[in-house]
Design a protein around this motif. Structure first.
Motif, short mmCIF file in Angstrom:
data_model
loop_
_atom_site.label_atom_id
_atom_site.label_comp_id
_atom_site.label_asym_id
_atom_site.label_seq_id
_atom_site.Cartn_x
_atom_site.Cartn_y
_atom_site.Cartn_z
N LEU A 150 0.80 -1.22 0.00
CA LEU A 150 0.00 0.00 0.00
C LEU A 150 0.84 1.27 0.00
O LEU A 150 0.33 2.36 0.29
CB LEU A 150 -0.93 0.00 1.22
N ARG A 151 2.08 1.16 -0.33
CA ARG A 151 2.99 2.31 -0.23
C ARG A 151 3.01 3.18 -1.48
O ARG A 151 3.64 4.24 -1.48
CB ARG A 151 4.40 1.83 0.10
N THR A 152 2.38 2.75 -2.56
CA THR A 152 2.45 3.51 -3.82
C THR A 152 1.11 4.17 -4.10
O THR A 152 0.24 3.61 -4.75
CB THR A 152 2.83 2.59 -4.99
N GLY A 153 0.92 5.36 -3.63
CA GLY A 153 -0.28 6.11 -3.91
C GLY A 153 -1.42 5.84 -2.94
O GLY A 153 -1.25 5.17 -1.92
N LYS A 154 -2.59 6.36 -3.28
CA LYS A 154 -3.74 6.23 -2.40
C LYS A 154 -4.20 4.77 -2.31
O LYS A 154 -4.06 4.00 -3.25
CB LYS A 154 -4.90 7.09 -2.92
N PHE A 155 -4.76 4.44 -1.14
CA PHE A 155 -5.30 3.10 -0.97
C PHE A 155 -6.57 3.15 -0.14
O PHE A 155 -6.83 4.11 0.58
CB PHE A 155 -4.27 2.16 -0.33
N CYS A 156 -7.35 2.09 -0.27
CA CYS A 156 -8.60 1.95 0.47
C CYS A 156 -8.61 0.59 1.16
O CYS A 156 -8.42 -0.44 0.53
CB CYS A 156 -9.79 2.07 -0.47
N LEU A 157 -8.83 0.62 2.46
CA LEU A 157 -8.80 -0.57 3.30
C LEU A 157 -10.14 -0.75 3.99
O LEU A 157 -10.75 0.22 4.45
CB LEU A 157 -7.70 -0.41 4.36
N THR A 158 -10.61 -1.99 4.07
CA THR A 158 -11.82 -2.26 4.83
C THR A 158 -11.79 -3.69 5.35
O THR A 158 -10.98 -4.51 4.90
CB THR A 158 -13.08 -2.04 3.96
N THR A 159 -12.66 -3.98 6.31
CA THR A 159 -12.81 -5.35 6.79
C THR A 159 -13.83 -6.07 5.92
O THR A 159 -14.68 -5.45 5.27
CB THR A 159 -13.25 -5.39 8.26
N VAL A 160 -13.77 -7.39 5.93
CA VAL A 160 -14.58 -8.18 5.02
C VAL A 160 -16.07 -8.08 5.30
O VAL A 160 -16.89 -8.31 4.41
CB VAL A 160 -14.11 -9.66 5.04
N ASP A 161 -16.44 -7.72 6.52
CA ASP A 161 -17.86 -7.70 6.90
C ASP A 161 -18.47 -6.30 6.87
O ASP A 161 -19.54 -6.07 7.42
CB ASP A 161 -18.05 -8.32 8.27
N LEU B 158 -6.80 6.21 2.52
CA LEU B 158 -5.61 6.84 3.08
C LEU B 158 -4.51 6.98 2.04
O LEU B 158 -4.60 6.42 0.94
CB LEU B 158 -5.10 6.02 4.27
N THR B 159 -3.48 7.72 2.40
CA THR B 159 -2.27 7.84 1.59
C THR B 159 -1.12 7.18 2.36
O THR B 159 -1.23 6.91 3.56
CB THR B 159 -1.94 9.32 1.33
N PRO B 160 0.00 6.90 1.68
CA PRO B 160 1.12 6.23 2.36
C PRO B 160 1.63 6.94 3.61
O PRO B 160 2.27 6.32 4.46
CB PRO B 160 2.19 6.18 1.27
N LYS B 161 1.33 8.22 3.75
CA LYS B 161 1.72 8.96 4.95
C LYS B 161 1.16 8.29 6.21
O LYS B 161 1.79 8.33 7.28
CB LYS B 161 1.20 10.39 4.83
N ALA B 162 -0.01 7.68 6.09
CA ALA B 162 -0.64 7.03 7.24
C ALA B 162 0.12 5.79 7.70
O ALA B 162 -0.02 5.38 8.86
CB ALA B 162 -2.08 6.64 6.89
N ILE B 163 0.93 5.22 6.82
CA ILE B 163 1.67 4.01 7.20
C ILE B 163 2.74 4.33 8.24
O ILE B 163 3.04 3.51 9.11
CB ILE B 163 2.27 3.33 5.95
N LEU C 292 -2.46 14.69 10.38
CA LEU C 292 -2.93 14.36 9.04
C LEU C 292 -4.30 14.99 8.81
O LEU C 292 -5.14 15.03 9.71
CB LEU C 292 -3.01 12.85 8.84
N CYS C 293 -4.51 15.46 7.61
CA CYS C 293 -5.79 16.05 7.23
C CYS C 293 -6.70 14.94 6.71
O CYS C 293 -6.47 14.39 5.64
CB CYS C 293 -5.58 17.12 6.16
N LEU C 294 -7.73 14.63 7.49
CA LEU C 294 -8.66 13.57 7.13
C LEU C 294 -10.03 14.16 6.87
O LEU C 294 -10.58 14.88 7.70
CB LEU C 294 -8.76 12.54 8.25
#
Length: 231
Positions: free
Chosen positions: A94-105, A172-177, A203-205
């Motif tokens: 997830l380090r290259t650009g924007k990403f979207c994460l969620t749980t399966v449920d 999020l963006t890689p900054k969040a990592i 971070l600006c969210l």
């Protein structure tokens, strides 16, 4: 856009209530929850999809391994103590650009998600865009405090004044990592504490409202989720 799915939970509450399938393979209107997410992500400018599955869920491991996509599908098999630890195990994808994460449920309408992703991709000012909803049907909701510009100012366990709660979709963006790694190294272990730390780190969210998002934690939630998606 890189996507990530946390599917490493045990689904113990569903099992205790008589649901024999592992949570990721529970079907909503005939489609497995994990497959539904993968299909939605693949339609929304996905560059990759990464999934973490725990070591005990052999059926889920075999299921995801047979999925064929035109983009990279990264699979991590590891049991973790929390969703934040699962996120940590996926971070290198997830380090290259924007990403979207969620749980399966995490269950949402596909058209709502499409508009959310378009807004997140178009946003060049913020470090992240978190899904929120004013539909509250959660045992332990995480309240989201926002200002007039819908910038997130806090994540609260309890609130009588907040309109929104977290929807469990993290753009999020890689900054969040960097924040994630610091949280783990300091012994934090909950996603809500990670979210609080994002704000503390400056971070600006932005908050993006969904009309409704539901979680599948109990057997009765399956029926609710199916009805929600049909209507």
């Amino acid at each position: 856009m890189n996507y990530a799915i946390i599917a490493a939970g045990e689904g113990s509450r569903l099992a205790q209530e008589g649901v024999t399938l592992p949570k990721p393979l529970v079907k909503l209107n005939g489609v497995e929850m994990i497959r539904r997410l993968i299909d939605i992500f693949a339609k929304n400018q996905a560059d990759s999809i990464s999934i973490i599955v725990n070591e005990e869920m052999k059926a889920v491991q075999e299921y995801v391994k047979q999925i064929k996509l035109d983009i990279p599908l990264n699979i991590v098999i590891k049991s973790t103590p929390s969703s934040m630890h699962s996120f940590f195990e996926l971070r290198e994808f997830l380090r290259t650009g924007k990403f979207c994460l969620t749980t399966v449920d995490t269950i949402f309408k596909e058209e709502d998600f499409e508009q959310y992703i378009k807004a997140f991709i178009a946003d060049s000012e913020s470090d992240g865009m978190m899904a929120v909803t004013d539909y509250i049907d959660d045992e332990k909701p995480l309240y989201v405090d926002v200002n007039e510009a819908m910038q997130i100012t806090g994540f609260l366990d309890n609130s009588d004044s907040c309109k929104y709660i977290s929807g469990g979709i993290y753009g999020l963006t890689p900054k969040a990592i960097d924040t994630l790694e610091n949280c783990l190294s300091s012994g934090q272990s909950r996603m809500r504490n990670f979210q609080r730390q994002l704000v503390a780190d400056g971070l600006c969210l932005k908050a993006y409202p969904f009309p409704k998002i539901v979680d599948v934690d109990h057997a009765e939630d399956i029926v609710k989720a199916e009805a929600f998606l049909r209507n």
